[in-house]
Design an enzyme around this catalytic site. Structure first.
Site, short mmCIF file in Angstrom:
data_model
loop_
_atom_site.label_atom_id
_atom_site.label_comp_id
_atom_site.label_asym_id
_atom_site.label_seq_id
_atom_site.Cartn_x
_atom_site.Cartn_y
_atom_site.Cartn_z
N CYS A 1 0.81 -1.23 0.00
CA CYS A 1 0.00 0.00 0.00
C CYS A 1 0.84 1.28 0.00
CB CYS A 1 -0.97 -0.02 1.18
SG CYS A 1 -0.29 -0.65 2.71
N HIS B 1 -2.05 6.70 3.65
CA HIS B 1 -0.63 6.71 3.99
C HIS B 1 0.03 7.96 3.39
CE1 HIS B 1 -1.22 2.76 5.43
NE2 HIS B 1 -0.64 2.05 4.48
#
Ligand code: NAP
Length: 347
Positions: A151, A240
């Site tokens: 990710c 993120h």
């Protein structure tokens, strides 16, 4: 394409964080119909609405509620198996589905670095799909495995790709601030993460360092510049953030780098892929963007937001990037991969 002619697909690990996103994003998908929801023996035989502890803000899609969870074994009608399996079990299960003739589209790390397996960001390295032909021979039955990156890696590799193409990256340093949902459910204990930052995510730095080079290289040879990653878990639910510094072979300026990032478009635009964002990268001008809460849903969660493109006194150029970890970083990425496979005739 009418509903009953859609391609039947299975979701392996359907009850988990990535599995729930897959269920949600595949609800009403134009090309794929969810025919099977699979998970561990703990869940098998229970209706999905009981087995999955649903934690997405949108309601559980009605198609999934009454579906009984099946074991993660081939034997039902599905051409594609989306895998959101725990990495401790994903490897052999995914191989079994490939052997049974399925196109396995995986979120798990297990096969990402296999030399014969594409590690795909369609806007960046769709040419790596050429690796599939040899896999079909290996697994027989026409099955194969395609993976999407970790990710954090997807935010780094997608934002760095246009810069690498234009100027040639020679060295890159990245520091991440990663959301809690990246650890799955229940993930990090609240007493560990509240009022805290954890400067360690098992295996994450190694994945970012190796996967980025595989994606930015050719199908058979990874790129060869130095990458150094430091990863942190922070108190953010989704999204993120990455702080990136890099040195390029051809000197550039923040203005020129911004232009290259803004002009970057996928060469797959004409294929009509339902999940392809119009803009893979959105560059913000504000001094305080990107921010997870404000920017993670850009392009329905599929666009990477870049900001603060500026000079780096050590390496030359630096910027911040934000990626939605369970959409562009997982479920959305694998659905986009499956769409590319269909559009290019692999299904
Ligand atoms: P998770 O929430 O822990 O879900 C794991 C899933 O695997 C559940 O459906 C679970 O089913 C199933 N499972 C566990 N043991 C099993 C077994 N022995 N047999 C069959 N199924 C089993 O994890 P996640 O965060 O969704 O992550 C799934 C995968 O995607 C991992 O490989 C992870 O590294 C990767 N990934 C995650 C993210 C993210 O942002 N979360 C991003 C990119 C990649 P039960 O409910 O029945 O236990």
């Amino acid at each position: 394409m009418s509903a009953d002619r859609r391609i039947p697909v299975a979701i392996l690990g359907a009850t988990g964080a990535v599995g729930q996103r897959l269920v949600s994003l595949l609800d009403g998908h134009a090309w794929f119909r969810v025919a099977a929801l699979c998970a561990s023996e703990r869940s098998v035989g229970r209706p999905y609405e009981e087995a999955a502890r649903w934690f997405l803000p949108e309601p559980m899609p009605s198609f999934a509620r009454g579906m009984d969870i099946l074991p993660c074994r081939p034997g039902f009608d599905a051409r594609v198996a989306f895998s959101g399996l725990d990495a401790s079990v994903a490897g052999p299960i995914e191989e079994e589905f490939a052997r049974a003739g399925c196109a396995v589209v995986s979120n798990s790390r297990n096969h990402r670095m296999d030399p014969g397996v594409p590690l795909l960001i369609p806007e960046v390295n769709a040419d790596h799909l050429e690796l599939i032909e040899a896999q079909k021979v290996k697994w027989r039955g026409g099955g194969f495995i395609v993976t999407n990156p970790n990710c954090s890696t997807v935010g780094l590799a997608l934002s760095a790709a246009p810069l690498h193409r234009a100027f040639g990256i020679e060295r890159l340093v990245v520091t991440t601030l990663q959301a809690i949902s990246g650890a799955g459910y229940p993930g990090v204990a609240s007493l560990d993460i509240l009022d805290n930052i954890i400067p360690y995510i098992d295996g994450e730095e190694e994945k970012m360092e190796s996967e980025t080079l595989k994606i930015l290289g050719s199908a058979n040879r990874p790129a060869s510049f130095g990458v150094s990653a430091q990863c942190h878990r922070v108190q953010v639910s989704d999204g993120h953030t990455l702080a990136v510094s890099l040195e390029t072979a051809q000197r550039t300026t923040p203005g020129e780098a911004t232009r290259v990032l803004r002009e970057f478009r996928s060469s797959l635009g004409s294929l009509g892929l339902p999940s392809l964002p119009e803009q893979p990268i959105d560059v913000r001008d504000e001094a305080d963007r990107p921010q997870p809460r404000l920017d993670r849903m850009s392009g329905r969660g599929m666009t990477v937001t870049v900001g603060r493109v500026r000079p780096c006194p050590v390496l030359g150029l630096k910027y911040a990037a934000l990626v939605h970890n369970t959409i562009r970083g997982a479920a959305g990425a694998s659905i986009l991969n499956a769409e590319v496979l269909k559009a290019k005739g692999y299904l």
